[in-house]
Scaffold this motif. Structure first.
Motif, PDB file in Angstrom:
ATOM      1  N   ASN A 212       0.783  -1.182   0.143  1.00  0.00           N
ATOM      2  CA  ASN A 212       0.012   0.088   0.052  1.00  0.00           C
ATOM      3  C   ASN A 212       0.918   1.304   0.101  1.00  0.00           C
ATOM      4  O   ASN A 212       1.725   1.266   0.863  1.00  0.00           O
ATOM      5  N   ALA A 213       0.572   1.947  -1.067  1.00  0.00           N
ATOM      6  CA  ALA A 213       1.714   3.224  -1.200  1.00  0.00           C
ATOM      7  C   ALA A 213       1.761   4.225  -0.153  1.00  0.00           C
ATOM      8  O   ALA A 213       2.452   5.180  -0.007  1.00  0.00           O
ATOM      9  N   ALA A 214       0.300   4.221   0.577  1.00  0.00           N
ATOM     10  CA  ALA A 214       0.343   5.308   1.709  1.00  0.00           C
ATOM     11  C   ALA A 214       0.596   4.568   2.905  1.00  0.00           C
ATOM     12  O   ALA A 214       1.277   5.533   3.636  1.00  0.00           O
ATOM     13  N   LEU A 215       0.804   3.353   3.147  1.00  0.00           N
ATOM     14  CA  LEU A 215       1.104   2.774   4.377  1.00  0.00           C
ATOM     15  C   LEU A 215       2.746   2.386   4.202  1.00  0.00           C
ATOM     16  O   LEU A 215       3.354   2.213   5.461  1.00  0.00           O
ATOM     17  N   TYR A 216       3.173   2.069   3.122  1.00  0.00           N
ATOM     18  CA  TYR A 216       4.599   1.756   2.661  1.00  0.00           C
ATOM     19  C   TYR A 216       5.329   2.845   1.845  1.00  0.00           C
ATOM     20  O   TYR A 216       5.382   2.402   0.780  1.00  0.00           O
ATOM     21  N   PRO A 217       5.498   4.080   2.232  1.00  0.00           N
ATOM     22  CA  PRO A 217       5.938   5.085   1.366  1.00  0.00           C
ATOM     23  C   PRO A 217       7.296   4.946   1.008  1.00  0.00           C
ATOM     24  O   PRO A 217       7.755   5.818   0.161  1.00  0.00           O
ATOM     25  N   THR A 218       8.235   4.602   1.564  1.00  0.00           N
ATOM     26  CA  THR A 218       9.527   4.547   1.583  1.00  0.00           C
ATOM     27  C   THR A 218      10.055   3.225   1.430  1.00  0.00           C
ATOM     28  O   THR A 218       9.502   2.075   1.558  1.00  0.00           O
ATOM     29  N   VAL A 219      11.309   3.088   0.876  1.00  0.00           N
ATOM     30  CA  VAL A 219      12.107   1.963   0.780  1.00  0.00           C
ATOM     31  C   VAL A 219      12.340   1.394   2.239  1.00  0.00           C
ATOM     32  O   VAL A 219      12.342   0.159   2.392  1.00  0.00           O
ATOM     33  N   GLU A 220      12.636   2.435   3.236  1.00  0.00           N
ATOM     34  CA  GLU A 220      12.837   2.004   4.555  1.00  0.00           C
ATOM     35  C   GLU A 220      11.825   1.256   5.287  1.00  0.00           C
ATOM     36  O   GLU A 220      11.858   0.172   5.934  1.00  0.00           O
ATOM     37  N   SER A 221      10.441   1.546   4.910  1.00  0.00           N
ATOM     38  CA  SER A 221       9.246   0.871   5.449  1.00  0.00           C
ATOM     39  C   SER A 221       9.356  -0.438   4.993  1.00  0.00           C
ATOM     40  O   SER A 221       8.806  -1.193   5.673  1.00  0.00           O
ATOM     41  N   ARG A 222       9.532  -0.684   3.716  1.00  0.00           N
ATOM     42  CA  ARG A 222       9.506  -2.094   3.252  1.00  0.00           C
ATOM     43  C   ARG A 222      10.861  -3.149   3.774  1.00  0.00           C
ATOM     44  O   ARG A 222      10.621  -4.132   4.149  1.00  0.00           O
ATOM     45  N   ARG A 223      11.879  -2.325   4.310  1.00  0.00           N
ATOM     46  CA  ARG A 223      12.955  -3.005   4.561  1.00  0.00           C
ATOM     47  C   ARG A 223      12.740  -3.449   6.141  1.00  0.00           C
ATOM     48  O   ARG A 223      13.117  -4.363   6.717  1.00  0.00           O
ATOM     49  N   GLN A 224      11.671  -2.627   6.804  1.00  0.00           N
ATOM     50  CA  GLN A 224      11.146  -2.959   8.094  1.00  0.00           C
ATOM     51  C   GLN A 224      10.480  -4.345   8.114  1.00  0.00           C
ATOM     52  O   GLN A 224      10.627  -5.056   8.974  1.00  0.00           O
ATOM     53  N   VAL A 225       9.791  -4.425   7.042  1.00  0.00           N
ATOM     54  CA  VAL A 225       9.017  -5.864   6.832  1.00  0.00           C
ATOM     55  C   VAL A 225      10.049  -6.806   6.746  1.00  0.00           C
ATOM     56  O   VAL A 225       9.828  -7.894   7.296  1.00  0.00           O
ATOM     57  N   GLN A 226      11.154  -6.330   5.600  1.00  0.00           N
ATOM     58  CA  GLN A 226      12.011  -7.618   5.688  1.00  0.00           C
ATOM     59  C   GLN A 226      12.613  -8.162   6.949  1.00  0.00           C
ATOM     60  O   GLN A 226      12.789  -9.348   7.109  1.00  0.00           O
ATOM     61  N   ALA A 227      13.159  -7.198   7.899  1.00  0.00           N
ATOM     62  CA  ALA A 227      13.824  -7.523   9.253  1.00  0.00           C
ATOM     63  C   ALA A 227      12.542  -8.260   9.929  1.00  0.00           C
ATOM     64  O   ALA A 227      13.192  -9.268  10.611  1.00  0.00           O
TER      65      ALA A 227
END
Length: 247
Positions: A212-227
């Motif tokens: 979701n582009a509003a909830l995951y607006p940055t690369v870092e927000s996805r990296r947190q999911v990966q972690a």
């Protein structure tokens, strides 16, 4: 065989990526999964004279909006589009004047086929089933190049999601919700749900798209999911636009 993630966003484009579109470069042909705005990148990767098949999960605009741009692409053998019952009428309503170039005005042949009616036209489609979403949506299971690839987005947790991903070499599914966020009125998966799906399905690899582009607006927000998923399971990969996966 390669899987190329052309668009990995849900809802809208932002600096992280385009809306959802995945390309499988397989011996059987080019298999395109959904037609978000990432579809405009197809000509970077479709370099061989092979059949092209587009599978649509459903008709929310972040999954079909890129169809507006396919007129600029080349499909020497034409393009076969597969979707659920009603696909012909819905695409006929959208791909026409005054909105965009009509289907019969494309510079290549377009055949729109509906499932299950035209199931025999795609022998590599091993299974397809309805998912749990706010509007009718289907997931797919393919056997391509001797590998099983499943594609299931948009969906909440459900038995059909698990069964479509059962033992798959790669299950491409979604991560649209934040951790702990659940809305029964608009089902999607959160990171912890992806872990559940991974464990229940026994898929060898799970790849997450449709952030979701509003909830995951940055690369870092996805990296947190990966972690997070790395702590819970060892076979889940967060996708980014233009990422390659070799199978």
């Amino acid at each position: 065989m390669k899987v190329i993630f052309l668009g990995t966003n849900g809802w809208y484009d932002n600096e992280t990526g385009n809306t959802v579109c995945v390309l499988i470069d397989a011996p059987e042909g080019y298999i395109i999964l959904d037609a978000g705005n990432g579809i405009h990148k197809l000509d970077r990767y479709m370099t061989e004279d092979k059949p092209a098949y587009l599978f649509l999960s459903h008709f929310h605009l972040d999954h079909i909006g890129g169809l507006h741009t396919i007129v600029r692409l080349s499909f020497p053998r034409g393009l076969q589009i597969f979707g659920q019952e009603g696909t012909r009428k819905i695409l006929g309503d959208i791909l026409r004047q005054p909105y965009t170039v009509p289907i019969d005005g494309m510079p290549f042949k377009v055949d729109i086929r509906e499932l299950p009616e035209n199931r025999e036209a795609v022998p590599f489609l091993e299974d397809f089933r309805p998912l749990v979403h706010v509007s009718p949506c289907i997931g797919f299971r393919f056997r391509l190049g001797g590998k099983v690839i499943s594609y299931c987005t948009d969906t909440g947790l459900c038995d059909n999601l698990v069964e479509l991903g059962r033992g798959a070499d790669s299950l491409i599914t979604e991560c649209s919700a934040l951790s702990g966020q659940q809305r029964s009125s608009w089902p999607h998966l959160a990171p912890e749900d992806a872990v559940v799906v991974s464990k229940k399905s026994g898929a060898k690899r799970v790849v997450l798209v449709h952030f979701n582009a509003a909830l995951y607006p940055t690369v870092e927000s996805r990296r947190q999911v990966q972690a997070f998923v790395d702590r819970e399971a060892g076979n889940i990969t967060v996708s980014f636009d233009d990422m390659f996966l070799d199978l």
